[in-house]
Every structure is written in C-alpha cells, then in structure tokens.
Write an enzyme that holds these catalytic residues in place. Structure first.
Site, PDB file in Angstrom:
ATOM      1  N   GLY A  48       8.131  49.005 -10.557  1.00 11.85           N
ATOM      2  CA  GLY A  48       7.367  48.174  -9.643  1.00 11.85           C
ATOM      3  C   GLY A  48       7.568  48.604  -8.208  1.00 11.85           C
ATOM      4  N   ARG A  49       7.308  47.680  -7.291  1.00 13.88           N
ATOM      5  CA  ARG A  49       7.315  47.993  -5.862  1.00 13.88           C
ATOM      6  C   ARG A  49       8.669  48.517  -5.384  1.00 13.88           C
ATOM      7  NH1 ARG A  49       5.140  43.877  -4.664  1.00 13.88           N
ATOM      8  NH2 ARG A  49       3.073  44.498  -3.969  1.00 13.88           N
ATOM      9  N   ILE A  50       9.752  47.863  -5.789  1.00 12.34           N
ATOM     10  CA  ILE A  50      11.074  48.271  -5.310  1.00 12.34           C
ATOM     11  C   ILE A  50      11.469  49.618  -5.886  1.00 12.34           C
ATOM     12  CG2 ILE A  50      13.533  47.694  -5.381  1.00 12.34           C
ATOM     13  CD1 ILE A  50      12.645  44.714  -5.260  1.00 12.34           C
ATOM     14  N   HIS A  91      24.757  39.147  -4.481  1.00 11.06           N
ATOM     15  CA  HIS A  91      23.308  38.914  -4.527  1.00 11.06           C
ATOM     16  C   HIS A  91      22.733  38.996  -3.110  1.00 11.06           C
ATOM     17  CE1 HIS A  91      19.972  36.889  -7.100  1.00 11.06           C
ATOM     18  NE2 HIS A  91      19.456  37.702  -6.202  1.00 11.06           N
ATOM     19  N   ALA A 106      21.305  42.093  -1.858  1.00 14.40           N
ATOM     20  CA  ALA A 106      20.496  43.295  -1.675  1.00 14.40           C
ATOM     21  C   ALA A 106      19.270  43.021  -0.809  1.00 14.40           C
ATOM     22  CB  ALA A 106      20.073  43.854  -3.027  1.00 14.40           C
ATOM     23  N   GLU A 111      25.988  32.991 -11.345  1.00 10.54           N
ATOM     24  CA  GLU A 111      26.235  33.249  -9.936  1.00 10.54           C
ATOM     25  C   GLU A 111      26.692  31.977  -9.217  1.00 10.54           C
ATOM     26  OE1 GLU A 111      22.755  35.112  -8.273  1.00 10.54           O
ATOM     27  OE2 GLU A 111      23.121  36.971  -9.362  1.00 10.54           O
ATOM     28  N   ARG A 134      18.111  41.608 -12.121  1.00 12.54           N
ATOM     29  CA  ARG A 134      18.439  40.313 -12.685  1.00 12.54           C
ATOM     30  C   ARG A 134      19.753  40.434 -13.443  1.00 12.54           C
ATOM     31  NH1 ARG A 134      15.462  38.644  -9.528  1.00 12.54           N
ATOM     32  NH2 ARG A 134      13.634  37.298  -9.753  1.00 12.54           N
TER      33      ARG A 134
END
Length: 335
Positions: free
Chosen positions: A154-156, A281, A283, A262, A233
């Site tokens: 995908g985009r990332i 978490h 990023a 988390e 994820r």
C-alpha cells in the site's frame, strides 16, 4: 436550529485542540471524551451527529446507543477499530486518514531496518558495557547485497520502496490486492517473499486472513539471519514464535513498533529480548503528523456536513451515488 454535535473519543498523545477549533468555527458543538470506555463514549455521544475516533472500539452495541450518528472519522490510516460491516448496514460514513503519516512510518521502517542490519543495538550494548570494536562480534552484511521484502504494498510500503531502493540491492513485494505495480519492485508470491527477504517488513491490514500470519511455520521459511520489521499491526505476529526464532538464531533481530497488547505488560518477554528493537507505537509521530491527525478528521466531518461528501471515505452509504464517492470497503486499511 440546534448546532450539530461532534464527539471525540480517545486522543492518547494527540492534542485535539486544532481540530476542535476548526469544528467550532464551522458551527459544531464539540465534546472531547478523552477515553476508550464505551460507557463514557455512549454518555457523551447519545446526541452526536459525528464521532471522531482514536483507538476506541466502535461496535454494534455502541452504535445502538448513538442513534443520530451519521459519520465516524478515524484519526489514523487504519480503521479496524470500527465495525465497518455494521456501519455500512446502518448507512453510516466511515473515513480515515490515508496519507497523514505515510512519510513518517516509511522512514521509521527504513531506520529500523538499517539499525537491525547494521547491528546497532548490539554495537550500542558493547560500548555501554565498556567494550570496543574487538568485543563487537557481529559482522553486518553490505546492504547493497541484501533484499528488502515488503509484505503488503500500500501507500506506506510504496514510500518505503522509494526510500530504500538506493540502499538495498533488491526490493520485492507481495500484495494480492494491488494491481498497479511500479518498476523497480519485483512482484512475488508469499513463499518467494519470505524465502528471499533479508529484511521482511510488514505493511498489511489486520484481517481474519492476516492475524497471526507471521507464525512458526512462516518464520521457519525465512532466510537464516533475516530480520523482521513490524510498523503495521501487532497481531500480525505470533510473539511466542518470534521469540523462538530469535532464540534459535533463525532471525538475527526484529524491530517492533506495534504489539498484540499495547502497552506490553511489564513482564512481557518482548520487552527484554536483546535482539528486539522496540518503539512505543510511535512510527507515525512527527510535528506535522500530529497536526494532521487532529485537523484532518475535523475536515472530513466539515466536508461531509457542508457538501454531503467527506474527503477520504472508506465506507460510503448505499444512498450516495457511485459517481459521487469512492467505492465502499469493509476491511481495515492496508498499511
């Protein structure tokens, strides 16, 4: 005429005020709950027209208690915290933020991959223990002779591929849902991806097909000495299998920005393993992304209220003409 009501659920580390200011200026009555607790959300949002959601789980039972609700806007690219099937059934809009932290997450993944391949955590530990280069027994491989493998495109992942192309000798990716494929990235099946990647970076949504997919069987097929990066994820990875692969040396290291729970418990072995590079978490985090996470959900709600169409819908009510909005989806966003 009463002012439309927007309720913001949990904000975690985000300052919601820039979004609150936009909404207030646009004529909305805004309530900030600051909690994931469904009772608190239901109490504040019983008359809400719009809900801006952080990590709070929005299921059918909670939707039942918000009868006026017409749109749910997430403060993230992912939207798996929302029961999108139920939202679609009720004719609700759901929006996400597909590009607000693309650069940040891609850079974080690349930084993690390079830190692992250069064995920086181990080098840091040697110096802190009073040692020097003769005590540093790790021998990193040259990056230009290594393969970066992207699970999901995908985009990332695409942004990461562009950043990493000058560094790694080869970039391969697996994504059965993507048709458009750029030059310079080899399209491979999952088995080939796992077997060929020196760095395996995860960029896929959490679905019934992908949860726990990085298990003992998959890790047994990785290249000996490979490293794993997960900025996607936490539930994609079986933590027991990951720890076993690290202990056996099958994996030389792993970088985790996301976790199954988390934050992880104080006694979680993930916290203390010497070959794990951990981040909380974070990023997505930058000064620019924090502003966008506060303002862009507000802009989605304002656009919906003023024009009938939010900017970035992922669930579209059946009553909206297909020509006027993006196709409806009912899965979490691909990272």
């Amino acid at each position: 005429m009463p002012r439309p009501v927007v309720v913001i659920t949990d904000t975690e580390e985000l300052d919601p005020e820039p979004g609150v200011a936009l909404l207030t200026e646009a004529g909305f009555d805004v309530k900030v709950v600051g909690s994931r607790d469904p009772e608190a959300i239901a109490g504040a949002a019983r008359d809400a027209d719009a809900l801006i959601v952080g990590y709070a789980r929005i299921d059918a039972a909670l939707l039942d208690r918000m009868p006026r609700l017409r749109i749910l806007a997430t403060m993230s690219a992912g939207y798996d915290m929302i029961d999108t099937v139920e939202a679609a059934r009720r004719g609700l809009w759901v929006t996400n933020l597909p590009g607000s932290a693309t650069e940040e997450v891609a850079v974080h993944a690349l930084a993690s991959a390079l830190a692992l391949t250069r064995r920086l955590p181990q080098a840091d530990a040697v110096v802190r223990a009073g040692g020097w280069n003769t005590d540093f027994t790790e021998v990193p491989r040259r990056a230009s002779e290594m393969t970066l493998g992207l699970f999901g495109f995908g985009r990332i992942a695409r942004a990461l591929a562009r950043l990493a192309a000058p560094v790694f000798g080869r970039v391969v990716a697996h994504d059965p849902h993507t048709a458009d494929w750029p030059t310079g990235v080899e399209r491979v099946d999952l088995d080939t991806l796992v077997a060929s990647a020196d760095v395996l970076s995860l960029h896929t949504a959490s679905t019934s097909q992908t949860r726990g997919i990085v298990d003992a069987a998959l890790l047994a097929r990785t290249r000996p000495g490979a490293v794993l990066v997960n900025v996607s994820r936490g539930d994609l990875v079986d933590p027991a299998a990951l720890l076993a692969a690290l202990d056996s040396g099958r994996l030389a290291g792993a970088a985790l920005d996301v976790f199954p729970v988390e934050p992880p418990a104080a006694d979680d072995p993930l916290r203390s393993h010497p070959r794990l590079l951990l981040s909380p978490h974070s990023a997505f985090l930058s000064d620019a992304s924090l502003r966008a996470y506060a303002t862009e959900p507000a802009r989605n709600v304002i656009a919906w209220w003023t024009t009938g169409l939010p900017h970035t819908p992922v669930v579209v009510p059946e009553t909206v003409p297909a020509s006027a909005a993006s196709p409806r989806h009912t899965q979490g966003a691909s990272a």
